[in-house]
Scaffold this active site. Structure first.
Site, short mmCIF file in Angstrom:
data_model
loop_
_atom_site.label_atom_id
_atom_site.label_comp_id
_atom_site.label_asym_id
_atom_site.label_seq_id
_atom_site.Cartn_x
_atom_site.Cartn_y
_atom_site.Cartn_z
N GLY A 239 0.75 -1.25 0.00
CA GLY A 239 0.00 0.00 0.00
C GLY A 239 0.77 1.29 0.00
NE ARG A 277 -0.11 2.48 -6.03
CZ ARG A 277 -1.24 2.46 -6.74
NH1 ARG A 277 -1.28 3.02 -7.93
NH2 ARG A 277 -2.34 1.91 -6.25
CE1 TYR A 317 -9.20 2.09 -9.29
CE2 TYR A 317 -7.14 2.17 -10.52
CZ TYR A 317 -8.13 1.45 -9.87
OH TYR A 317 -8.02 0.09 -9.82
CB CYS A 343 -15.97 3.75 -29.38
SG CYS A 343 -15.17 3.66 -30.97
CD GLU A 344 -16.50 2.84 -22.93
OE1 GLU A 344 -16.97 3.59 -22.05
OE2 GLU A 344 -16.68 1.63 -22.98
CE1 TYR A 372 -2.19 -3.39 -8.57
CE2 TYR A 372 -0.96 -1.44 -7.91
CZ TYR A 372 -1.46 -2.69 -7.63
OH TYR A 372 -1.24 -3.25 -6.40
N1 LLP Z 1 -1.63 -6.93 -0.67
C1 LLP Z 1 -2.95 -7.01 -0.90
C2 LLP Z 1 -3.74 -7.96 -0.12
C3 LLP Z 1 -3.55 -6.17 -1.86
O1 LLP Z 1 -4.85 -6.26 -2.06
C4 LLP Z 1 -2.74 -5.26 -2.59
C5 LLP Z 1 -3.35 -4.39 -3.60
C6 LLP Z 1 -1.35 -5.23 -2.34
C7 LLP Z 1 -0.84 -6.07 -1.38
C8 LLP Z 1 -0.41 -4.32 -3.07
O2 LLP Z 1 -0.69 -2.99 -2.85
P1 LLP Z 1 0.31 -1.85 -3.39
O3 LLP Z 1 1.60 -1.97 -2.63
O4 LLP Z 1 0.52 -2.07 -4.85
O5 LLP Z 1 -0.40 -0.59 -3.12
N2 LLP Z 1 -5.54 -1.13 -9.43
C9 LLP Z 1 -5.31 -0.14 -8.41
C10 LLP Z 1 -4.63 -0.72 -7.20
C11 LLP Z 1 -5.37 -1.87 -6.56
C12 LLP Z 1 -4.62 -2.47 -5.41
C13 LLP Z 1 -5.29 -3.70 -4.92
N3 LLP Z 1 -4.60 -4.37 -3.87
C14 LLP Z 1 -4.52 1.02 -9.02
O6 LLP Z 1 -4.22 0.97 -10.21
O7 LLP Z 1 -4.24 2.00 -8.34
#
Ligand code: LLP
Length: 419
Positions: A239, A277, A317, A343-344, A372
């Site tokens: 996160g 990320r 987002y 087409c959106e 992502y």
């Molecule tokens: N662990 C779990 C259980 C998760 O659900 C996630 C992300 C992570 C780790 C990794 O999180 P990060 O370090 O990448 O923030 N598609 C969205 C992000 C969705 C994240 C879902 N879960 C975007 O493009 O911002």
């Protein structure tokens, strides 16, 4: 920090001009920097050096095998959320004892696959799932290693669609019901309770939500202990946010470690961290070509050959990604919407962006697209998915070729009566 920088007005990926990559790979193309990935991974490793830990890269951010191999060679594990991700992680050489498996909807087939793979642990999200895992483990005559994912009801201050740790969310077991669940788990014959897991959201820009959530989880771990349930792994999820150059100033992994390690000192845990990320995001860009500039009623559009099927984040987002010219020119500054061919109306990469007016055929780089990006891409509008390229110093390699029209029909079958 990343390794996409300008030399003499030209954008380079490490030691290679982006223009050169495009000559070979075409557009749209994702380009990743190996050195950036490694630096980001090591930043975590060094930050948490003083405490036993496992870093499990969240595959959902970028599951390309070459990316995973770079990380696994560094000793990285994996956070997976499907049988498919588990399959890819194993194929990429990530050792199962460093794989954790989360997700609210694991199927029986996926559970069996993970048990046979001997992963480190399941991050379990409900009592019913716990019972299913127990049943399947019994059939396979193994003990299933589990952590329970708790929902600490903490606001992470991020976009509502990527927050996961509030009462209203489907994720995790409500903290006030978690003790009950642990009691059930510790009595199930084929379950081995190993840990506790939480993940409160993504693109989090402060350490405070991590600290607040951890405090709640630690106090809960104390309660568990008083009931004779001892935890070995404390999984704090992922996160941590990244700079997209829209004013974000996220904490460095060092800051995160500094904020949370003092709280953990007294506990003999092994920490599990699941960054996605913050490892891959700024290690990748998406390069696209300008097709047509166009004047609308009250705004200018720059129509490019990458669309929401290639990079969905701005559309769903309203996410900000920097748009940078691959070759800098001294043209007039304009405000424009940078849009794709889909087409959106929601198909845009940037809105009202102040850029140097690009000309037809110019190349633009959509920055911070390594997480992502490709992983959320699709074939919408029957568009073949983009190529992916890995740069290593002065060399580059196509690590996934661009899809062809033929690929669009892959798996289809036409019944005899239609032939
Ligand atoms: N662990 C779990 C259980 C998760 O659900 C996630 C992300 C992570 C780790 C990794 O999180 P990060 O370090 O990448 O923030 N598609 C969205 C992000 C969705 C994240 C879902 N879960 C975007 O493009 O911002």
């Amino acid at each position: 920090m990343h390794d996409f920088t300008y030399k003499n007005s030209e954008l380079y990926a490490e030691g290679v001009p982006v223009r050169k990559i495009v000559e070979k790979a075409g557009t749209p193309t994702y380009i990743y920097s190996r050195s950036t990935l490694i630096r980001h991974y090591r930043a975590y490793r060094e930050a948490f050096d003083g405490y036993p830990h496992i870093i499990c890269f969240a595959l959902k951010a970028n599951p390309n095998t070459s990316i995973l191999k770079i990380l696994s060679k560094e000793g990285c594990g994996a956070d997976v959320v499907s049988g498919g991700e588990l399959f890819i992680a194993k194929k990429a050489g990530i050792s199962p004892e460093k794989i954790v498996y989360a997700g609210v909807g694991k199927t029986g087939e996926e559970i069996a696959f993970a048990l046979k793979s001997r992963i480190l642990m399941f991050n379990v999200e409900s009592a019913e799932e716990l019972k299913a895992i127990n049943r399947i483990a019994g059939k396979l005559k193994v003990k299933a290693p589990v952590a329970l994912r708790v929902n600490p009801d903490i606001a992470s201050g991020t976009h509502p669609y990527i927050s996961t740790g509030l009462k209203k969310h489907k994720f995790g077991i409500p903290l006030d019901k978690a003790l009950e669940h642990y009691k059930i788990a510790s009595k199930l014959p084929n379950i081995k309770v190993l840990g506790i897991h939480k993940h409160i959201g993504s693109q989090i820009l402060k350490t405070a939500p991590f600290v607040d959530a951890l405090k709640k989880v630690l106090s809960f771990a104390n309660t568990l202990k008083s009931y004779g349930i001892n935890i070995k792994y404390l999984d704090i999820g992922g996160g941590l946010g990244i700079p997209y150059n829209n004013g974000e100033a996220p904490p460095h992994p060092k800051d995160l470690a500094k904020a949370i390690l003092p709280l953990l000192k007294a506990y003999p845990f092994t920490l599990v961290i699941e960054p996605g990320r913050s490892i891959a995001g700024n290690a990748g860009i998406l390069v696209t070509k300008v097709l047509y500039p166009k004047k609308g009623f009250d705004r200018e559009f720059i129509i490019v050959d990458a669309g929401m099927n290639d990079l969905l984040r701005p559309s769903i987002y309203n996410a900000y990604h920097d748009i940078a010219p691959v070759v800098r020119k001294k043209t007039a500054k304009i405000f424009a919407d940078i849009v794709g061919p889909i087409c959106e109306s929601g198909d845009f990469l940037a809105k009202d962006r102040n850029i140097n007016r690009p000309e037809q055929e110019d190349l633009l780089a959509v920055m911070s697209a390594g997480a992502y990006g490709f992983s959320m891409s699709s074939n919408y509008n029957a568009r073949p998915r983009a190529a992916e390229v890995l740069v290593n110093g002065k060399e580059f390699f196509v690590i996934r070729k661009r899809e062809t029209y033929k690929d669009l029909l892959h798996g289809e079958k036409v019944p005899g009566f239609l032939k």
